[in-house]
Scaffold this motif. Structure first.
Motif, PDB file in Angstrom:
ATOM      1  N   LEU A 225       0.826  -1.196   0.000  1.00 27.48           N
ATOM      2  CA  LEU A 225       0.000   0.000   0.000  1.00 27.48           C
ATOM      3  C   LEU A 225       0.867   1.255   0.000  1.00 27.48           C
ATOM      4  O   LEU A 225       2.074   1.188   0.247  1.00 27.48           O
ATOM      5  CB  LEU A 225      -0.919  -0.021   1.222  1.00 27.48           C
ATOM      6  CG  LEU A 225      -1.829  -1.256   1.327  1.00 27.48           C
ATOM      7  CD1 LEU A 225      -2.671  -1.186   2.594  1.00 27.48           C
ATOM      8  CD2 LEU A 225      -2.705  -1.399   0.099  1.00 27.48           C
ATOM      9  N   GLY A 231      -0.815  -5.318   1.753  1.00 29.73           N
ATOM     10  CA  GLY A 231      -2.222  -5.305   1.387  1.00 29.73           C
ATOM     11  C   GLY A 231      -2.558  -6.463   0.470  1.00 29.73           C
ATOM     12  O   GLY A 231      -1.668  -7.182  -0.004  1.00 29.73           O
ATOM     13  N   VAL A 243      -8.234  -3.086  -4.276  1.00 28.68           N
ATOM     14  CA  VAL A 243      -7.522  -3.351  -3.030  1.00 28.68           C
ATOM     15  C   VAL A 243      -8.545  -3.602  -1.931  1.00 28.68           C
ATOM     16  O   VAL A 243      -9.456  -2.805  -1.717  1.00 28.68           O
ATOM     17  CB  VAL A 243      -6.601  -2.175  -2.646  1.00 28.68           C
ATOM     18  CG1 VAL A 243      -5.937  -2.446  -1.298  1.00 28.68           C
ATOM     19  CG2 VAL A 243      -5.542  -1.966  -3.722  1.00 28.68           C
ATOM     20  N   SER A 245     -10.215  -3.655   1.524  1.00 31.81           N
ATOM     21  CA  SER A 245     -10.141  -2.823   2.718  1.00 31.81           C
ATOM     22  C   SER A 245     -11.069  -3.404   3.771  1.00 31.81           C
ATOM     23  O   SER A 245     -12.285  -3.440   3.595  1.00 31.81           O
ATOM     24  CB  SER A 245     -10.552  -1.389   2.392  1.00 31.81           C
ATOM     25  OG  SER A 245     -10.541  -0.583   3.547  1.00 31.81           O
ATOM     26  N   CYS A 246     -10.482  -3.865   4.879  1.00 27.02           N
ATOM     27  CA  CYS A 246     -11.267  -4.520   5.926  1.00 27.02           C
ATOM     28  C   CYS A 246     -11.073  -3.870   7.289  1.00 27.02           C
ATOM     29  O   CYS A 246     -11.418  -4.451   8.319  1.00 27.02           O
ATOM     30  CB  CYS A 246     -10.891  -5.998   6.013  1.00 27.02           C
ATOM     31  SG  CYS A 246     -11.258  -6.937   4.512  1.00 27.02           S
ATOM     32  N   GLY A 247     -10.480  -2.697   7.322  1.00 31.00           N
ATOM     33  CA  GLY A 247     -10.265  -2.020   8.591  1.00 31.00           C
ATOM     34  C   GLY A 247      -9.152  -2.609   9.423  1.00 31.00           C
ATOM     35  O   GLY A 247      -9.059  -2.345  10.622  1.00 31.00           O
ATOM     36  N   THR A 249      -4.946  -4.755   8.896  1.00 29.00           N
ATOM     37  CA  THR A 249      -3.881  -5.127   7.975  1.00 29.00           C
ATOM     38  C   THR A 249      -4.131  -6.521   7.412  1.00 29.00           C
ATOM     39  O   THR A 249      -4.334  -7.483   8.160  1.00 29.00           O
ATOM     40  CB  THR A 249      -2.517  -5.109   8.692  1.00 29.00           C
ATOM     41  OG1 THR A 249      -2.260  -3.798   9.174  1.00 29.00           O
ATOM     42  CG2 THR A 249      -1.403  -5.521   7.742  1.00 29.00           C
ATOM     43  N   SER A 266      -5.157 -11.766   8.445  1.00 30.09           N
ATOM     44  CA  SER A 266      -5.267 -10.396   8.914  1.00 30.09           C
ATOM     45  C   SER A 266      -4.649 -10.260  10.296  1.00 30.09           C
ATOM     46  O   SER A 266      -4.544 -11.224  11.061  1.00 30.09           O
ATOM     47  CB  SER A 266      -6.730  -9.954   8.963  1.00 30.09           C
ATOM     48  OG  SER A 266      -7.416 -10.603  10.024  1.00 30.09           O
ATOM     49  N   TRP A 277     -13.582 -12.350   1.914  1.00 25.50           N
ATOM     50  CA  TRP A 277     -14.008 -11.152   1.181  1.00 25.50           C
ATOM     51  C   TRP A 277     -14.704 -11.545  -0.102  1.00 25.50           C
ATOM     52  O   TRP A 277     -14.264 -12.473  -0.805  1.00 25.50           O
ATOM     53  CB  TRP A 277     -12.810 -10.281   0.848  1.00 25.50           C
ATOM     54  CG  TRP A 277     -13.127  -9.058   0.014  1.00 25.50           C
ATOM     55  CD1 TRP A 277     -13.445  -7.816   0.472  1.00 25.50           C
ATOM     56  CD2 TRP A 277     -13.153  -8.977  -1.420  1.00 25.50           C
ATOM     57  NE1 TRP A 277     -13.659  -6.965  -0.579  1.00 25.50           N
ATOM     58  CE2 TRP A 277     -13.490  -7.646  -1.753  1.00 25.50           C
ATOM     59  CE3 TRP A 277     -12.923  -9.902  -2.443  1.00 25.50           C
ATOM     60  CZ2 TRP A 277     -13.605  -7.222  -3.080  1.00 25.50           C
ATOM     61  CZ3 TRP A 277     -13.047  -9.486  -3.770  1.00 25.50           C
ATOM     62  CH2 TRP A 277     -13.379  -8.150  -4.072  1.00 25.50           C
ATOM     63  N   CYS A 283     -16.003  -7.715   3.723  1.00 26.21           N
ATOM     64  CA  CYS A 283     -15.162  -8.544   4.590  1.00 26.21           C
ATOM     65  C   CYS A 283     -15.955  -9.155   5.743  1.00 26.21           C
ATOM     66  O   CYS A 283     -16.771  -8.494   6.367  1.00 26.21           O
ATOM     67  CB  CYS A 283     -14.020  -7.712   5.177  1.00 26.21           C
ATOM     68  SG  CYS A 283     -12.961  -6.949   3.921  1.00 26.21           S
TER      69      CYS A 283
END
Length: 465
Positions: A225, A231, A243, A245-247, A249, A266, A277, A283
């Motif tokens: 990222l 990412g 990309v 994005s799940c809040g 890493t 994660s 996902w 997610c």
């Protein structure tokens, strides 16, 4: 049932909840070993083939293929003392790697007709297989004559083809259309993800590494990222790179299913977790079995995820299966008297392959394993037939063929509901006969294989004559 196969049925009543009943996972089959103490299953196909690795009585480590009809077969080596399987397809072909006499390690493909075939190298001493598709195309990496390592694609017709670029490359996945994905390393040490086809050559997918590709051509991989943190990305020809994005890493792609499900590792509220996902649903955290770790290994087209999770802190580790409706179900309680197990693969019918510990070590050490056996978790007969009905409904078949086969499965379910095993066996035989009669006519081999294998599984569970 095949002699030597031990079937273990769930007996811990407090562990059997509605989620277990919904997923149908209380039946586990011990696949045994090749004569040694331990074995593990690493891959399976919808046609009922299981591939894995086992110790022999002489201590050698060999790849195996298992079927309900024939049990566990030793695939041998390329002349050395070691072989290992990494993939199996619907035809029963197995891909892996084995030692030649001496120190050379080569990729292989094993078939029932020709045995173990050395796939060779790109000019160097070594090669490694990573994945294989239904046509027997094998991909991986190989050493070249100059000592560098390049990605390769091998086919029975064309042999080994160098896919490489940069200072090093590796191919990690291939789908049924022959689309290969992987990464190339640049002179500065950075990596670029790629997708390759025989017709179109290599396509650069951007910074990172492509890990897996599904039947639709969707690619999942790892990237960096803008803030230099790791990412995960999903790429399709129409949507390009997305990309995830799940809040939290995300740092490793664990699996990619034909239904578009991406499973990744994660870091967040626990030390290691797995998330699922999808483009439509975003997610979902798979949770744990009470501990701090969950590591997923595979996902099927319906979004069923399997892997292992800890019960407390880091140990013990139990195999699990997870679905959106039923959540995470512990498979470890169906272990062979031991405390640990892992699930490594799941097919479209919901069958799960992995390993289970036999007996605890004495004195017990939670960081060590006792002997392990390859195992296959199967659904209960009614649940497997219900999954087979769903599989049949998803196939593109002539209307009359679909209606006829569905009616035969309905008869099986009616007999099972009435607890009439003889009638269920007769209806299963009628279904299997119809599938065999239509193979090559109304049913393609890729359709008939899973249908016939599932019917054979249920017949074995019911101990039909």
């Amino acid at each position: 049932m095949t002699p030597g196969i031990r079937m273990v049925v769930a007996c811990c009543c407090s562990c059997i909840g509605s989620s277990v009943a919904a997923q149908g996972v209380p039946v586990m089959i011990d696949l045994g070993t090749l004569g040694g103490a331990s074995s593990e299953a690493v891959a399976l196909s919808d046609a009922g083939y299981v591939a894995g690795n086992s110790l022999r009585a002489d201590g050698a480590h060999h790849a195996f293929r298992w079927t309900a009809a024939d049990g566990m077969a030793d695939l041998g080596t390329l002349g050395g003392a070691f072989s290992e399987a990494v993939a199996v397809n619907a035809s029963g072909d197995v891909a892996g790697g084995a030692y030649l006499p001496g120190d050379a390690y080569h990729a292989f493909r094993w078939t029932a007709a020709d045995g173990m075939e050395d796939l060779g190298t790109l000019g160097g001493a070594q090669s490694e297989a990573r994945a294989m598709n239904g046509a027997g195309q094998v991909v991986g990496q190989s050493e070249r004559g100059d000592g560098s390592w390049h990605a390769f694609s091998w086919t029975p017709a064309g042999g080994m083809v160098d896919l490489g670029a940069g200072t090093r490359s590796d191919a990690l996945g291939v789908n049924g259309a022959g689309q290969v994905v992987g990464w190339t390393e640049q002179a500065d040490g950075s990596r670029r993800a790629f997708s390759w086809t025989a017709a179109g050559g290599r396509v650069d997918l951007g910074a990172g590494a492509a890990i897996a590709v599904n039947a639709a051509g969707q690619v999942a991989g790892m990237t960096t990222l803008p803030d230099d943190s790791p990412g995960i990305f999903s790429w399709t020809e129409t949507a390009g790179t997305v990309v995830l994005s799940c809040g939290r890493t995300l740092y490793d792609v664990l699996a990619l299913g034909d239904g578009g499900h991406v499973v990744a590792s994660s870091l967040g509220v626990a030390r290691v977790r797995s998330i699922l996902w999808t483009a439509a649903g975003g997610c979902v955290d798979l949770g744990t079995l009470g501990g701090t770790h969950t590591v997923a290994r595979a996902v099927n087209p319906g979004g069923q995820v399997v892997g292992w999770s800890s019960l407390w802190d880091d140990h013990p580790q139990h195999a699990f299966t997870w679905t959106a409706d039923g959540g995470m179900v512990d498979l470890g309680y169906w272990g062979l008297d031991g405390l640990k197990g892992r699930a490594n693969a799941v097919d479209s019918l919901g069958r799960v392959a992995g390993w289970s510990e036999l007996v605890p070590l004495v004195p017990r050490d939670d960081f060590a394993y006792g002997p392990t056996h390859a195992v296959l978790w199967k659904t209960a007969p009614t649940a497997e037939i219900e999954q087979l009905v769903s599989t049949l409904a998803g196939m593109v078949l002539p209307r009359g063929t679909a209606i006829s086969l569905a009616a035969k499965l309905a008869a099986v379910l009616a007999a099972l509901d009435a607890q009439d095993v003889p009638d269920a066996c007769d209806a299963l035989a009628s279904f299997a006969d119809a599938v065999a009669a239509q193979t090559g006519k109304k049913l393609g081999p890729e359709q008939a294989g899973p249908l016939g294998a599932a019917a054979a599984d249920v017949r074995a569970m019911l101990q039909c004559p």
